[in-house]
Write a protein that holds these residues in place. Structure first.
Motif, PDB file in Angstrom:
ATOM      1  N   THR A 187       4.270   7.108  -8.122  1.00  0.00           N
ATOM      2  CA  THR A 187       3.246   6.073  -7.982  1.00  0.00           C
ATOM      3  C   THR A 187       1.892   6.695  -8.274  1.00  0.00           C
ATOM      4  O   THR A 187       1.545   7.740  -7.711  1.00  0.00           O
ATOM      5  N   VAL A 202      -6.893   9.093  -4.982  1.00  0.00           N
ATOM      6  CA  VAL A 202      -5.965   8.849  -6.092  1.00  0.00           C
ATOM      7  C   VAL A 202      -5.978   9.971  -7.122  1.00  0.00           C
ATOM      8  O   VAL A 202      -5.035  10.110  -7.893  1.00  0.00           O
ATOM      9  N   THR A 258      -9.270   0.116  -8.350  1.00  0.00           N
ATOM     10  CA  THR A 258      -8.014   0.849  -8.538  1.00  0.00           C
ATOM     11  C   THR A 258      -6.853  -0.114  -8.718  1.00  0.00           C
ATOM     12  O   THR A 258      -6.838  -1.211  -8.129  1.00  0.00           O
ATOM     13  N   HIS A 259      -5.874   0.295  -9.533  1.00  0.00           N
ATOM     14  CA  HIS A 259      -4.700  -0.536  -9.831  1.00  0.00           C
ATOM     15  C   HIS A 259      -3.459   0.358  -9.756  1.00  0.00           C
ATOM     16  O   HIS A 259      -3.367   1.360 -10.463  1.00  0.00           O
ATOM     17  N   ARG A 260      -2.535  -0.019  -8.904  1.00  0.00           N
ATOM     18  CA  ARG A 260      -1.354   0.813  -8.687  1.00  0.00           C
ATOM     19  C   ARG A 260      -0.303   0.589  -9.765  1.00  0.00           C
ATOM     20  O   ARG A 260      -0.044  -0.557 -10.164  1.00  0.00           O
ATOM     21  N   ARG A 296       4.115  -3.032 -11.733  1.00  0.00           N
ATOM     22  CA  ARG A 296       2.758  -3.297 -11.252  1.00  0.00           C
ATOM     23  C   ARG A 296       2.769  -4.574 -10.428  1.00  0.00           C
ATOM     24  O   ARG A 296       3.542  -5.497 -10.699  1.00  0.00           O
ATOM     25  N   SER A 306       3.667   1.945 -10.450  1.00  0.00           N
ATOM     26  CA  SER A 306       4.848   2.697 -10.050  1.00  0.00           C
ATOM     27  C   SER A 306       5.773   2.817 -11.253  1.00  0.00           C
ATOM     28  O   SER A 306       5.783   1.948 -12.126  1.00  0.00           O
ATOM     29  N   TYR A 322      -2.430   5.629  -9.508  1.00  0.00           N
ATOM     30  CA  TYR A 322      -3.444   4.574  -9.493  1.00  0.00           C
ATOM     31  C   TYR A 322      -4.354   4.736 -10.698  1.00  0.00           C
ATOM     32  O   TYR A 322      -4.988   5.783 -10.875  1.00  0.00           O
ATOM     33  N   SER A 360       0.840  -1.193   0.000  1.00  0.00           N
ATOM     34  CA  SER A 360       0.000   0.000   0.000  1.00  0.00           C
ATOM     35  C   SER A 360       0.878   1.247   0.000  1.00  0.00           C
ATOM     36  O   SER A 360       1.691   1.446   0.895  1.00  0.00           O
ATOM     37  N   THR A 364      -0.427   7.958  -3.719  1.00  0.00           N
ATOM     38  CA  THR A 364      -0.025   8.606  -4.964  1.00  0.00           C
ATOM     39  C   THR A 364       0.995   9.695  -4.653  1.00  0.00           C
ATOM     40  O   THR A 364       0.749  10.579  -3.839  1.00  0.00           O
TER      41      THR A 364
END
Length: 324
Positions: A82, A197, A97-99, A113, A101, A84, A67, A70
């Motif tokens: 980072t 985000v 949501t999909h993070r 990812r 970086s 989302y 976790s 942003t």
């Protein structure tokens, strides 16, 4: 299992010879631009890559953490951010949501990812649509952020439609109040998640726009980043207005419930007063004592007429005062 894909451009032209083991060679070539996408990464893979490319250790840890908020952090040799991406959720969720970086190097972009749920193919297509790879890594970063911000706009639009649907159902006489309240709470939760985000994206766009990593970061990209920043501001302002809207819906729903409860109480009170009249009169005539009209038709007629007059009088009075 770690999955890796990538693309290479030479002289602004796409090539088909991407090799993960040759990333450091690509980055050393002034005429080469590289994008590497790593998803479901293994810690050792990123550690080796970080050591080879000189990536900040803490940034690598942030890319692998479960976790992260942003954000954008500028280091001496690279920028780490980072963000989302937001897509339609499962059956019981409005949004998901999909993070993502990313490490921004002078001639390369490395995205990380934690899962494959977000499809990066639209990002690759956006690179081709925008063109301009001759302008350096700034064009790749813009393409990635442009897809993410477009997803934010779609998510905000979807929530806007859902809230408008709530407003329409709010004044429906036969709407299910429990379902309306449950949907309101669910949308408030989704909106809070979306704001977390969307709002920090201003920091990310600002940091990547003003960070000049190499001479190829051309001023031709400035209008594109300015337009992107404008979209971020609009999405942020839209989420703020949606927060006011959902709060209004929630408060209005509570006010309508109070109004309906007051109306029900008035009607119950009115009918109770009307019913009390015949109850009192018939109770009087039911006493086990002698009184005028006992055991006679005249007594029955008098009591019936009295009940009718008082009931009609109370009904007319309450009706005029909108109690019934």
């Amino acid at each position: 299992m770690t999955h890796i894909r990538g693309r290479v451009w030479r002289g602004g032209k796409p090539q088909d010879d991407f090799d993960f083991s040759a990333i450091s060679d690509y980055l050393a070539d002034d005429d080469t631009l590289v994008w590497c996408d790593i998803y479901d990464p293994v810690h050792d893979t990123l550690e080796v890559l970080a050591e080879e490319l000189g990536l900040n250790t803490w940034a690598v840890e942030d890319a692998l953490a479960e976790s992260e908020r942003t954000k954008a952090v500028v280091y001496r040799t690279h920028t780490f951010f980072t963000v989302y991406a937001v897509t339609d959720g499962a059956a019981d969720e409005t949004l998901s949501t999909h993070r993502i970086s990313a490490f921004v190097l002078p001639r390369g972009l490395i995205t990380v990812r934690l899962s494959t749920e977000f499809d990066m193919e639209p990002v690759s297509q956006r690179f081709d649509e925008l063109g301009g790879q001759e302008y350096g890594v700034g064009s790749l970063v813009h393409g990635l952020l442009d897809v993410v911000v477009d997803g934010h706009f779609d998510a905000v639009q979807k929530l806007d439609d859902e809230i408008e649907s709530l407003e329409d159902d709010l004044f429906e006489d036969r709407s299910r109040r429990g379902d309306l309240q449950r949907r309101t709470y669910a949308l408030r939760k989704e909106l809070v998640q979306l704001r977390r985000v969307v709002l920090p994206m201003r920091e990310v766009v600002n940091s990547t726009q003003h960070r000049r990593l190499d001479a190829k970061t051309a001023p031709e990209l400035d209008p594109l980043y300015a337009d992107l920043y404008d979209h971020v501001l609009r999405a942020s302002e839209w989420t703020e207005s949606l927060r006011d809207m959902i709060t209004t819906v929630f408060e209005t729903n509570l006010s309508l419930q109070d109004a309906r409860l007051n109306m029900v109480m008035k009607k119950l009170t009115g009918w109770a007063a009307i019913i009390a009249v015949p109850t009192a009169i018939t109770g009087f005539y039911g006493q086990n004592v002698l009184y005028p009209g006992i055991d006679s038709a005249e007594g029955f007629i008098v009591s019936t007429v009295l009940i009718s007059i008082l009931v009609v009088t109370l009904y007319v009075m309450f009706k005029k005062r909108d109690w019934l």
